[in-house]
Structure formats: C-alpha cells, structure tokens
Design an enzyme around this catalytic site. Structure first.
Site, PDB file in Angstrom:
ATOM      1  N   TYR A 123       7.993  58.096 -24.369  1.00 26.53           N
ATOM      2  CA  TYR A 123       8.047  56.878 -23.793  1.00 26.53           C
ATOM      3  C   TYR A 123       8.538  55.484 -24.216  1.00 26.53           C
ATOM      4  CZ  TYR A 123       5.785  59.887 -20.231  1.00 26.53           C
ATOM      5  OH  TYR A 123       5.240  60.889 -19.229  1.00 26.53           O
ATOM      6  N   ASP A 223      -1.558  72.821 -26.467  1.00 31.75           N
ATOM      7  CA  ASP A 223      -1.731  74.063 -25.665  1.00 31.75           C
ATOM      8  C   ASP A 223      -2.946  74.637 -25.311  1.00 31.75           C
ATOM      9  OD1 ASP A 223      -1.225  74.276 -28.300  1.00 31.75           O
ATOM     10  OD2 ASP A 223       0.462  75.881 -27.919  1.00 31.75           O
ATOM     11  N   ASP A 247      -0.016  61.676 -20.222  1.00 26.81           N
ATOM     12  CA  ASP A 247       0.636  61.794 -19.047  1.00 26.81           C
ATOM     13  C   ASP A 247       0.451  63.012 -18.253  1.00 26.81           C
ATOM     14  OD1 ASP A 247       1.831  61.041 -16.693  1.00 26.81           O
ATOM     15  OD2 ASP A 247       3.934  61.057 -17.741  1.00 26.81           O
TER      16      ASP A 247
END
Ligand code: NAD
Length: 358
Positions: A123, A223, A247
């Site tokens: 980001y 994951d 996020d």
C-alpha cells in the site's frame, strides 16, 4: 467536554454520520463537533477531495469520526482514506469483529480483533508501469544484481516492510491485548516465501512477543490462517498483520460476523485517532435513507472508549445489540430477505437505538 472532528464523507456517508452523531449525543457525553466536509462533494468548490483544513482539524482535535469517502478517479489521490492514514501516521488499523445475536451468519460467538499495519507494504503506492523506461531500468538493475529475470513487459509494485513499523504495530497489538484482557496474539505472514519482507516482520514480531510473557503468542502463514478462520475461528483472538493481509482478512472476518453493516474500525497513531466503518460509501444508495448505520455507530462506541467515556460506550453498544437482536427496527441488510417491506431506514434505526438507551 470533548472536541471531535466529524467528517460526514460522501455517498451514503452523511446519512450514517448524522445517525451516528445523534446516537453519540444521546449518550449524554458532552461533545463539540468540528464538522469538516470532504470527499467528492467538495472537489468542485475546493479543487481537492481532502482540503488541508480537514487534516488540520484532525491534528488539532486528536480525535475524528468519519463517514466513508469515495475514491475519485483522477484526483491525484490513490485514495483519500489511505492518504489520510499515511499523512497523519495513523499506523494502527483496529477492526473488532464480534457476533451480535440477530445478525444472520454461519457462525456464532465470534470475537476477533484485527490489528492491521496501515503505513507500508504494497500500500506504499510505489509502482512502476509496464513498458516505461524507469521500469526497464529497474528490471535491468535487478538482473545485474543476480536477483532474478523479470519479463520485460512486466509492471512492478514495491513492498517495503521495516523493522520499525513492524515493531510498533506488534507492540500495539500486545498493548491492546493487555489493556483489554485478551489472551493471545497471532502474527500473520508469508515468511516462508517472502523471506526478506515477511521474514523481517515475523522476526520482529517474535522479538516483541518476548517483552510480553503474560500474553500468548503464535504465528500463522496467511493462507493457512484463512482456512483456520473459516474452520475454527474460536481458536483465535487478536490477529496482527501487515497492511495487505490485514485488508483482506478484515473483510473475511467481517464476513464471519455477518457482513460490512456491523464492522467498525479505528485508525490510531500517536498523535491522532480516526474512527470509521470498514465499509465504503455505497454510492448506489446515496440519499435513500437505506443503509445500515451500525458499523459507524459501533466505530463511535470505539471512539467513546478512546476518549475515556467507557460507560457511555457500553450503553450505546448495548442499545445497538438490543435493536439488532429484536430485529424489528433494522435496515434491509439485517432482515431475512433483502426486499423485506418491514425494513426501516438509516434514520429510523438510529431512532430505535436512541430509544433503547432509555
Ligand atoms: P462498499 O463498502 O461501499 O459497498 C460494498 C457492498 O456493501 C455494496 O453492495 C453496498 O451497497 C454494501 N454496503 C456497504 N455499506 C453498507 C451499509 N452500511 N449497509 C448496507 N449495505 C452496505 O464498497 P465499494 O462499492 O467497493 O466502494 C464504494 C466506494 O467507497 C469506492 O469509491 C471505495 O473506494 C470507497 N471506500 C471507502 C472506504 C472508506 O472511506 N474508508 C472504504 C472502502 C471503500
């Protein structure tokens, strides 16, 4: 008496911000609102969706509550929201995900807290466009250092992770655990593949964890974390994550508790705190008095706690929980069917919450 910056936002923002203001005022806490318009509605008049006065007000007051803001195309801002968090160094994004009886969900009794790093990672906005000279130069540089061959037509995004930012976000998670009597912090990463960036994050998290022997610590690969959250969310408590994973997992956890309508959030730094819902401006419902105000009202509950008004926060959250549990005066998204004619509007739901506070 507290002074709080109120940024109504755009799209459905002003409607939910007004509902939130009414609910907070009904707790009886004495707040003077410094209302600051921002977003696409001020762009034409002021030439920017985020005039300096807005940031100055947040800096001055140290506390702000904000409706969502649409990301305008071609304004020079990647996102007003991301820009505000970076400029004000609101490094910690706090998103509690809690089950409320009456919200339809596949799970019950979820009580997770996401602590997301807000300032770096992918980001950071450092990107190289495919086919540009700079990008070719970077590709050549990487090849010359023996770091790998990148296809010449590629675009590149940079992922910076620092020990400083990792340390302060993990510390924030542990401090939050202590202050709120939580039992465990789980650091989430992909250090098995991204050995440098996520490796540094994990190593730093382990170092910080040693300073907090009273709080349990563990780590999970991102994951696996997703699968674990879907299969056995009750095993987890506070999750601390770099920006991108934070996020994505924020939305996953919002999904576990029944959706964005009840997912509040806060962006907190050393100088200021900005409270806002996880959801966006839902522009298709603008001006229709339709969307659920609870995510922003619950962000208001977090704000009340932050300014030391614990009793008012508990009263307001209890009232929100009661109205949701009763399921009568709730917006369309909390009804069994989306086109349920008994659904009430944003303003009416706020009215029911105020009434429930007595
Ligand atoms: P969104 O969150 O606005 O909407 C996603 C879906 O959820 C839509 O179907 C919407 O109608 C529904 N929804 C959202 N909030 C709701 C509520 N309170 N009650 C009932 N239903 C609700 O996401 P989007 O459509 O991807 O984004 C719209 C705009 O908002 C974009 O410009 C985006 O950049 C911006 N955005 C802003 C913020 C912020 O201000 N922090 C966060 C996310 C997105």
């Amino acid at each position: 008496m507290h002074t709080v910056t109120l940024i109504p936002g755009d799209g459905t923002g002003p409607e939910i911000a007004e509902a939130t203001r009414r609910c907070i005022e009904a707790t009886g806490v004495d707040i003077e609102w410094d209302v600051q318009a921002a977003g696409i509605d001020v762009m034409e008049a002021e030439g920017t969706p985020l005039p300096d006065r807005v940031l100055e007000s947040v800096r001055k007051n140290g506390v702000a509550i904000k409706g969502p803001i649409t990301t305008p195309v071609g304004s020079g801002f990647r996102s007003v929201n991301v820009y505000m968090r970076k400029t004000l160094d609101l490094y910690s994004c706090l998103r509690p995900c809690k089950s409320y009886a009456g919200v339809r969900s596949r799970y019950e009794d979820i009580d997770l807290v996401i602590v997301r790093e807000n300032t770096e990672d992918l980001y950071a906005g450092i990107e190289f466009e495919a086919g540009k000279d700079d990008t070719q130069e970077l590709i050549d540089f990487i090849a010359a250092r023996g770091k790998g061959e990148i296809d010449r037509g590629s675009a590149i995004s940079i992922k910076p992770i620092s020990a400083e930012a990792s340390r302060r976000i993990v510390r924030y998670a542990f401090e939050y655990a202590r202050a709120n009597s939580r039992r465990k912090v789980t650091a989430v990463h992909k250090a098995n593949i991204m050995k440098m960036t996520d490796g540094l994050y994990l190593e730093t998290a382990r170092e910080v964890a040693r300073e907090y022997p009273d709080v349990k610590f563990e780590d999970r690969i991102v994951d696996n974390m997703c699968m674990q959250l879907v299969q056995k969310p009750e095993l987890y408590d506070i999750l601390v994550l770099p920006n991108l994973y934070g996020d994505i997992l924020s939305d996953l956890c919002a999904g576990l508790v029944g959706g964005l309508g009840v997912a509040p959030g806060a962006n907190i730094g050393d100088e200021a705190a900005l409270f806002e819902a996880t959801h966006g401006s839902a522009p298709k419902y603008k001006g229709q008095n339709k969307v659920n105000p609870c995510a922003l009202i619950l962000s208001g509950v977090m704000m009340l706690k932050h300014i030391g008004e614990e009793a008012a926060a508990v009263r307001l959250e209890t009232a929100v929980a009661q109205v949701i549990r009763e399921g009568k005066d709730v917006t369309y998204d909390l009804k069994p069917y989306r086109d349920d004619p008994t659904a009430v509007g944003t303003s009416e739901m706020a009215g029911a919450i105020i009434k429930a506070m007595g």
